[in-house]
Design an enzyme around this catalytic site. Structure first.
Site, PDB file in Angstrom:
ATOM      1  N   CYS A   1     -34.758 -46.407 -30.375  1.00 28.74           N
ATOM      2  CA  CYS A   1     -35.599 -46.710 -31.545  1.00 28.74           C
ATOM      3  C   CYS A   1     -36.517 -47.830 -31.100  1.00 28.74           C
ATOM      4  O   CYS A   1     -36.070 -48.791 -30.461  1.00 28.74           O
ATOM      5  CB  CYS A   1     -34.725 -47.168 -32.710  1.00 28.74           C
ATOM      6  SG  CYS A   1     -35.658 -47.892 -34.091  1.00 28.74           S
ATOM      7  N   THR A   2     -37.797 -47.712 -31.431  1.00 22.23           N
ATOM      8  CA  THR A   2     -38.759 -48.689 -30.900  1.00 22.23           C
ATOM      9  C   THR A   2     -38.604 -50.083 -31.513  1.00 22.23           C
ATOM     10  O   THR A   2     -39.161 -51.043 -30.995  1.00 22.23           O
ATOM     11  CB  THR A   2     -40.204 -48.185 -31.089  1.00 22.23           C
ATOM     12  OG1 THR A   2     -40.405 -47.857 -32.480  1.00 22.23           O
ATOM     13  CG2 THR A   2     -40.466 -46.959 -30.238  1.00 22.23           C
ATOM     14  N   HIS A   3     -37.853 -50.191 -32.592  1.00 17.53           N
ATOM     15  CA  HIS A   3     -37.586 -51.532 -33.121  1.00 17.53           C
ATOM     16  C   HIS A   3     -36.616 -52.296 -32.211  1.00 17.53           C
ATOM     17  O   HIS A   3     -36.651 -53.526 -32.158  1.00 17.53           O
ATOM     18  CB  HIS A   3     -36.960 -51.441 -34.523  1.00 17.53           C
ATOM     19  CG  HIS A   3     -37.951 -51.221 -35.630  1.00 17.53           C
ATOM     20  ND1 HIS A   3     -38.567 -50.013 -35.833  1.00 17.53           N
ATOM     21  CD2 HIS A   3     -38.428 -52.060 -36.597  1.00 17.53           C
ATOM     22  CE1 HIS A   3     -39.379 -50.110 -36.892  1.00 17.53           C
ATOM     23  NE2 HIS A   3     -39.313 -51.336 -37.357  1.00 17.53           N
TER      24      HIS A   3
ATOM     25  N   ASP B   1     -45.973 -46.257 -36.208  1.00 15.17           N
ATOM     26  CA  ASP B   1     -44.521 -46.367 -36.334  1.00 15.17           C
ATOM     27  C   ASP B   1     -44.252 -46.585 -37.822  1.00 15.17           C
ATOM     28  O   ASP B   1     -45.180 -46.849 -38.601  1.00 15.17           O
ATOM     29  CB  ASP B   1     -44.009 -47.562 -35.504  1.00 15.17           C
ATOM     30  CG  ASP B   1     -42.505 -47.771 -35.664  1.00 15.17           C
ATOM     31  OD1 ASP B   1     -41.767 -46.775 -35.719  1.00 15.17           O
ATOM     32  OD2 ASP B   1     -42.060 -48.940 -35.746  1.00 15.17           O
ATOM     33  N   SER B   2     -42.984 -46.513 -38.208  1.00 17.13           N
ATOM     34  CA  SER B   2     -42.639 -46.816 -39.595  1.00 17.13           C
ATOM     35  C   SER B   2     -42.923 -48.285 -39.907  1.00 17.13           C
ATOM     36  O   SER B   2     -43.007 -48.651 -41.077  1.00 17.13           O
ATOM     37  CB  SER B   2     -41.156 -46.547 -39.828  1.00 17.13           C
ATOM     38  OG  SER B   2     -40.390 -47.378 -38.974  1.00 17.13           O
TER      39      SER B   2
ATOM     40  N   TYR C   1     -37.909 -45.132 -41.789  1.00 17.71           N
ATOM     41  CA  TYR C   1     -37.928 -43.669 -41.701  1.00 17.71           C
ATOM     42  C   TYR C   1     -36.506 -43.128 -41.498  1.00 17.71           C
ATOM     43  O   TYR C   1     -36.224 -41.981 -41.824  1.00 17.71           O
ATOM     44  CB  TYR C   1     -38.778 -43.215 -40.512  1.00 17.71           C
ATOM     45  CG  TYR C   1     -40.281 -43.234 -40.703  1.00 17.71           C
ATOM     46  CD1 TYR C   1     -40.880 -43.599 -41.912  1.00 17.71           C
ATOM     47  CD2 TYR C   1     -41.110 -42.857 -39.644  1.00 17.71           C
ATOM     48  CE1 TYR C   1     -42.270 -43.598 -42.048  1.00 17.71           C
ATOM     49  CE2 TYR C   1     -42.499 -42.853 -39.783  1.00 17.71           C
ATOM     50  CZ  TYR C   1     -43.076 -43.224 -40.981  1.00 17.71           C
ATOM     51  OH  TYR C   1     -44.446 -43.210 -41.111  1.00 17.71           O
TER      52      TYR C   1
ATOM     53  N   CYS D   1     -42.495 -44.055 -32.323  1.00 15.66           N
ATOM     54  CA  CYS D   1     -41.335 -44.024 -33.208  1.00 15.66           C
ATOM     55  C   CYS D   1     -40.487 -42.813 -32.825  1.00 15.66           C
ATOM     56  O   CYS D   1     -40.968 -41.678 -32.868  1.00 15.66           O
ATOM     57  CB  CYS D   1     -41.820 -43.897 -34.649  1.00 15.66           C
ATOM     58  SG  CYS D   1     -40.500 -43.717 -35.858  1.00 15.66           S
TER      59      CYS D   1
ATOM     60  N   THR E   1     -37.871 -41.701 -34.443  1.00 10.40           N
ATOM     61  CA  THR E   1     -37.486 -40.944 -35.632  1.00 10.40           C
ATOM     62  C   THR E   1     -38.606 -39.984 -36.036  1.00 10.40           C
ATOM     63  O   THR E   1     -38.359 -38.812 -36.339  1.00 10.40           O
ATOM     64  CB  THR E   1     -37.169 -41.917 -36.789  1.00 10.40           C
ATOM     65  OG1 THR E   1     -36.267 -42.916 -36.301  1.00 10.40           O
ATOM     66  CG2 THR E   1     -36.546 -41.209 -37.958  1.00 10.40           C
TER      67      THR E   1
HETATM   68  N1  DGL Z   1     -39.007 -47.452 -34.987  1.00 11.19           N
HETATM   69  C1  DGL Z   1     -38.436 -46.247 -35.392  1.00 11.19           C
HETATM   70  C2  DGL Z   1     -37.825 -45.428 -34.295  1.00 11.19           C
HETATM   71  O1  DGL Z   1     -38.223 -45.574 -33.173  1.00 11.19           O
HETATM   72  C3  DGL Z   1     -37.949 -45.967 -36.765  1.00 11.19           C
HETATM   73  C4  DGL Z   1     -37.210 -46.980 -37.490  1.00 11.19           C
HETATM   74  C5  DGL Z   1     -37.021 -46.595 -38.926  1.00 11.19           C
HETATM   75  O2  DGL Z   1     -38.000 -46.644 -39.644  1.00 11.19           O
HETATM   76  O3  DGL Z   1     -35.909 -46.224 -39.313  1.00 11.19           O
HETATM   77  O4  DGL Z   1     -36.971 -44.639 -34.533  1.00 11.19           O
END
Ligand code: DGL
Length: 262
Positions: free
Chosen positions: A180-182, A6-7, A38, A69, A71
């Site tokens: 988004c996984t965050h 992931d990022s 990202y 991720c 993105t």
């Molecule tokens: N965790 C990421 C996602 O699922 C990307 C977050 C990012 O780096 O902008 O999209």
């Protein structure tokens, strides 16, 4: 061994689910924190990062790639599948389908990064469901930064998250897809800020099920008596990742620093 990236720390929400469901699989997790977020990067930059990371994970012995991720999946999965035709790859995409199937109001919210929402992959996906429900898209402004700094419940976090929820509430959505996984790390706060009738949808379960299917299909699944080994590497601040893992996941693993340029 499963290689995932992931990022940053967001993909750990998928890692957590993965090791619960597949406790015998060894996993190498790469957090590309030196290049996070990202969501603000161009497609070409994300593809370049995805390539250099995949090469690294393969060199370490990964036999399946899990792009934890949304993105990176949106920007790079087609490219990676073409470049590594033999490699089983699992990607993430916003779980619009279950939300559309369950909505009563006919309005579904999607929270994701700007890059995911602007990508052609997402637009094609949303287009498939336009007849069935209104898809209200909203970038989670500042959400990734909150998670990366471990700020999941402060007043600042409440204010930041409330701002992105306001348009979804005004639109009358009854499901919010975490694209988004965050964002699952902000789920307790989101739950607190959203009325009880609004459901949150986290696609981690479905992604882990798909990973299990591919492992079996390619005869890569670890034997039932295998002891899993976990490794964590970061291209950025390893201390920050270690603290996050201790505080949020209750784990004491070491995090290796990996300056992965390219
Ligand atoms: N965790 C990421 C996602 O699922 C990307 C977050 C990012 O780096 O902008 O999209």
């Amino acid at each position: 061994m499963i290689g995932m990236f992931d990022s940053g720390l967001g993909g750990l929400s998928v890692w957590r689910q993965l090791v619960r469901t597949l406790p015998h699989e060894s996993v190498l997790y790469l957090a590309d924190q030196g290049y996070c977020p990202y969501g603000e990067r161009s497609q070409a930059q994300i593809i370049a990062r995805a390539e250099v990371i995949t090469d690294y994970l393969l060199a370490q012995g990964a036999t399946l790639l899990l792009i934890a991720c949304n993105t990176a999946t949106s920007a790079a999965v087609r490219h990676l599948r073409a470049r590594y035709p033999q490699l089983p790859i699992v990607g993430m995409e916003p779980a619009i389908k279950p939300a559309v199937q369950a909505t009563q109001s006919g309005r579904v919210g999607v929270l994701a990064t700007r890059a995911t929402l602007a990508g052609s992959k997402f637009r094609e996906l949303a287009e498939q469901f336009r007849q069935q429900a209104q898809i209200v898209c909203q970038p989670g402004e500042g959400f990734v930064e909150l998670v990366e700094s471990g700020e999941l419940a402060s007043q600042q976090a409440r204010d930041t998250v409330s701002q992105s929820l306001a348009p979804l509430l005004a639109a009358g959505v009854d499901h919010v897809v975490l694209g988004c996984t965050h964002y699952p790390f902000l789920a307790p706060l989101l739950r607190d800020l959203l009325p009880a009738h609004i459901d949150l949808i986290d696609p981690s379960d479905a992604v882990v099920r798909q990973t299990a299917r591919l492992l079996t299909q390619h005869q890569l699944a670890a034997p039932a008596d295998a002891a899993a080994a976990y490794r964590f590497v970061s291209t950025g601040d390893t201390g920050c990742m270690q603290t996050f893992m201790r505080q949020i996941l209750g784990r004491d693993d070491a995090v290796e620093y990996l300056p992965l340029a390219g």
